[in-house]
Design an enzyme around this catalytic site. Sequence first.
Site, PDB file in Angstrom:
ATOM      1  N   ASP A  34       0.848  -1.180   0.000  1.00 39.09           N
ATOM      2  CA  ASP A  34       0.000   0.000   0.000  1.00 39.09           C
ATOM      3  C   ASP A  34       0.893   1.242   0.000  1.00 39.09           C
ATOM      4  O   ASP A  34       1.884   1.313   0.741  1.00 39.09           O
ATOM      5  CB  ASP A  34      -0.899  -0.001   1.241  1.00 39.09           C
TER       6      ASP A  34
ATOM      7  N   HIS B 112      -9.967  -5.301  -2.965  1.00 32.73           N
ATOM      8  CA  HIS B 112      -8.632  -5.483  -2.401  1.00 32.73           C
ATOM      9  C   HIS B 112      -8.759  -5.879  -0.938  1.00 32.73           C
ATOM     10  O   HIS B 112      -9.707  -5.480  -0.260  1.00 32.73           O
ATOM     11  CB  HIS B 112      -7.788  -4.209  -2.530  1.00 32.73           C
TER      12      HIS B 112
HETATM   13  P1  AMP Z   1      -9.660   1.393   0.784  1.00 33.54           P
HETATM   14  O1  AMP Z   1      -9.819   2.661   1.574  1.00 33.54           O
HETATM   15  O2  AMP Z   1      -9.944   0.143   1.546  1.00 33.54           O
HETATM   16  O3  AMP Z   1     -10.423   1.461  -0.538  1.00 33.54           O
HETATM   17  O4  AMP Z   1      -8.106   1.304   0.457  1.00 33.54           O
HETATM   18  C1  AMP Z   1      -7.516   1.787  -0.686  1.00 33.54           C
HETATM   19  C2  AMP Z   1      -6.030   1.750  -0.439  1.00 33.54           C
HETATM   20  O5  AMP Z   1      -5.362   1.895  -1.668  1.00 33.54           O
HETATM   21  C3  AMP Z   1      -5.534   2.887   0.479  1.00 33.54           C
HETATM   22  O6  AMP Z   1      -4.950   2.322   1.643  1.00 33.54           O
HETATM   23  C4  AMP Z   1      -4.510   3.619  -0.394  1.00 33.54           C
HETATM   24  O7  AMP Z   1      -3.376   4.050   0.327  1.00 33.54           O
HETATM   25  C5  AMP Z   1      -4.148   2.552  -1.432  1.00 33.54           C
HETATM   26  N1  AMP Z   1      -3.669   3.075  -2.701  1.00 33.54           N
HETATM   27  C6  AMP Z   1      -4.230   4.039  -3.469  1.00 33.54           C
HETATM   28  N2  AMP Z   1      -3.499   4.239  -4.577  1.00 33.54           N
HETATM   29  C7  AMP Z   1      -2.447   3.387  -4.511  1.00 33.54           C
HETATM   30  C8  AMP Z   1      -1.328   3.123  -5.357  1.00 33.54           C
HETATM   31  N3  AMP Z   1      -1.144   3.777  -6.500  1.00 33.54           N
HETATM   32  N4  AMP Z   1      -0.445   2.177  -4.973  1.00 33.54           N
HETATM   33  C9  AMP Z   1      -0.620   1.505  -3.813  1.00 33.54           C
HETATM   34  N5  AMP Z   1      -1.655   1.706  -2.978  1.00 33.54           N
HETATM   35  C10 AMP Z   1      -2.553   2.636  -3.322  1.00 33.54           C
END
Ligand code: AMP
Length: 137
Positions: free
Chosen positions: A31, A100
Site C-alpha cells: 500500500d 482489495h
Molecule cells: P480502501 O480505503 O480500503 O479502498 O483502500 C484503498 C487503499 O489503496 C488505500 O490504503 C490507499 O493508500 C491505497 N492506494 C491508493 N493508490 C495506490 C497506489 N497507486 N499504490 C498503492 N496503494 C494505493
Amino acid sequence: MVDDCIFCKIIAGDIPSSKVYEDEEVLAFLDISQVTPGHTLVVPKKHARNLLEMDETATAQLFARVSKVAKKVEAATQAKGMNIISNMEEVSGQTVFHTHVHIIPRYSDQDELAISFTEHEPNFEQLAVLAETIKNS
Ligand code: AMP
Ligand code: ZN
C-alpha cells in the site's frame, strides 16, 4: 480492465507498484500509504467493485492468496500479529472500487490503526430473530 480504475492500471503495469506476489489470478503490492511497515494489498486481476460482487470461487481463490501473502509478510516483518480487512462501499471506508484485501502487520496495540468493537449487552431474542433472517436470506 476498467479504464478509470487505478488498480486495473497497476495490474496492467501502466502505474508502478511495489509488488510482493503475483500469479495468474492475483497481484499483491505494498500500500502506498503504509499504515504499518509491510501494509500490503492483495488484489484480484479481474476487476470487481468489491467482495460483495464476487462469486464464491473467485473469493476462495483470492483468500487462498491472502493466506499465502500474509505468511510471507509475517516472515519478512517479524510482526507480532496482523489485521486483514476488506472495505466494501463508502460507508465502510472503501475509496478504491476494485476489490482489495488489506494485510496490516501489527507491532503494538499503539499502531496507527484503530478498530473498535464497542461492547453491547446481548439481547438473545434479537439475536435469534436476526440469525433466522440471515439464515433464510
Ligand atoms: P480502501 O480505503 O480500503 O479502498 O483502500 C484503498 C487503499 O489503496 C488505500 O490504503 C490507499 O493508500 C491505497 N492506494 C491508493 N493508490 C495506490 C497506489 N497507486 N499504490 C498503492 N496503494 C494505493
Ligand atoms: Zn479495476
